[in-house]
Write an enzyme that holds these catalytic residues in place. Sequence first.
Site, PDB file in Angstrom:
ATOM      1  N   TYR A  91     -34.035 -33.584  -7.766  1.00 24.51           N
ATOM      2  CA  TYR A  91     -33.681 -34.777  -8.283  1.00 24.51           C
ATOM      3  C   TYR A  91     -32.424 -35.154  -7.534  1.00 24.51           C
ATOM      4  O   TYR A  91     -32.386 -36.536  -7.028  1.00 24.51           O
ATOM      5  CB  TYR A  91     -33.202 -34.888  -9.653  1.00 24.51           C
ATOM      6  CG  TYR A  91     -34.685 -34.710 -10.744  1.00 24.51           C
ATOM      7  CD1 TYR A  91     -35.145 -35.960 -10.920  1.00 24.51           C
ATOM      8  CD2 TYR A  91     -35.108 -33.678 -10.977  1.00 24.51           C
ATOM      9  CE1 TYR A  91     -36.308 -35.858 -11.738  1.00 24.51           C
ATOM     10  CE2 TYR A  91     -36.141 -33.644 -11.811  1.00 24.51           C
ATOM     11  CZ  TYR A  91     -36.904 -34.767 -12.255  1.00 24.51           C
ATOM     12  OH  TYR A  91     -37.960 -34.651 -13.029  1.00 24.51           O
TER      13      TYR A  91
ATOM     14  N   GLU B 128     -37.658 -31.333 -19.024  1.00 24.02           N
ATOM     15  CA  GLU B 128     -38.487 -30.480 -18.291  1.00 24.02           C
ATOM     16  C   GLU B 128     -37.574 -29.061 -18.670  1.00 24.02           C
ATOM     17  O   GLU B 128     -38.469 -28.194 -18.789  1.00 24.02           O
ATOM     18  CB  GLU B 128     -38.298 -30.837 -16.725  1.00 24.02           C
ATOM     19  CG  GLU B 128     -39.403 -31.875 -16.383  1.00 24.02           C
ATOM     20  CD  GLU B 128     -38.749 -32.395 -15.023  1.00 24.02           C
ATOM     21  OE1 GLU B 128     -37.834 -31.957 -14.511  1.00 24.02           O
ATOM     22  OE2 GLU B 128     -39.210 -33.669 -14.925  1.00 24.02           O
TER      23      GLU B 128
END
Length: 437
Positions: free
Chosen positions: A95, A137
């Site tokens: 990310y 996640e």
Amino acid sequence: MLNYQETRLVKDTIPALQQHGEHIATVFYKTMLRDHPELHNYFNTVNMHTGKQPHALTQLILAFASNIVNISELVPKLERVAQKHASLNIQPDHYEIVGKYLLRAFSAVLGPAMTPDVKMAWTKAYWVMAKMLTGREAHLYRAFEAWKGWRKFMIYRKTNETVGGNIVSFTLKPVDGKPLPTFLPGQYITLRITVPGMKFVQLRQYSLSDAPSHAHYRITVKRDQGTNPDYGRGDDAMTVSSAASSASDSSIGSIQPYKVGVVSNSLIDEFHEGDTIELTHPAGSFSLNTDMDNNSMPLVLISAGVCVAPLLSMLNTVVERRITRPVSWIQASRHDAPFQAHVEKMARNHPNMRTKFFKSRLSDSDVLSYTSSFDNDFLSLTAEDLYLAHSSAEYYICGPEKFMLQAASHLRRSGVKPERVQFEIFSVGSFEMRPDY
């Protein structure tokens, strides 16, 4: 969180994103892959060349900007993205990379419109979304327990499911011999193989096509003959796949050669019993919850072509666990219907199960022209076939985009409420079911 002024700045970029979003996405993927070519190992090569992934990323960004003050509306879509990220073992570090190159692409394309204040607002907005995804996640990874990342499996059995051998099931056993975790019927795995001539490993997601077993898993693969790029699962997440606006775009420098059906054809032609492949832990939000089963709730399973796989997992689970709820099996195919003999045998032994098989070109490819034969066949289904008189009936639909749209339209006209219908989206970036279908 964003303050009021920042949310306004984000929402004010929506017209520019609608106009330039796919250009932004293409620039993002190009520059990120140029600087981090190792990320190709997470990507679906087909989606790089079809242009679907820039569209998918654009739609995700637009959805987030449009719902920036009502994030709860995005939960179902973000859940699908988180499930796919977990199936690919995406980590928080990814990310950081995505944020850097995405905001850089915003600035490159939007130019003066990307003022320092707008950039700050979008930076905060991106990290709101990223933290939602990484949080979910992390929860999924904890649920995976000991199985982290890739696990080697042996191809124990290959089975032709059609006369022409274009749909093949692979029964897979773990090389380490340890018991496999269960999964929710309808979920998928990510498969990773090396294909000769391809610089990077190839990843595809395939639905599990049998009831959960601690000894083996099964996937079912359709050979791509050039009409549909790798008829498996898609990847509609930011960091899952890369894409370009076209295969001939000379500005895309690092994309590997495009081969139609590279994974499906390689699996069917070049992988044999005894060979090994790698899988990740089952994942996916399209699933049948058997723990909350109500035996009075009819279950209607509607599939087309190889998209029968996740619904067959549901059906086999219902039969194996002796769940007595009424089941209606509706399956379309262009040629041979995979698993038809298996399903008909189960129906003969279970009086609460009904079946309907019919032919449809829409079962074979998203790109085929609409034909009225599908409507005629679907309209031939009776209210009893669809359990329309039961307000508690559940509907699971899996097939190409046009097939699902037509099925959804028919159910809507028949009075079925949207919350009772679930769809499995195999294709990337091309189908987003609205709340009203």
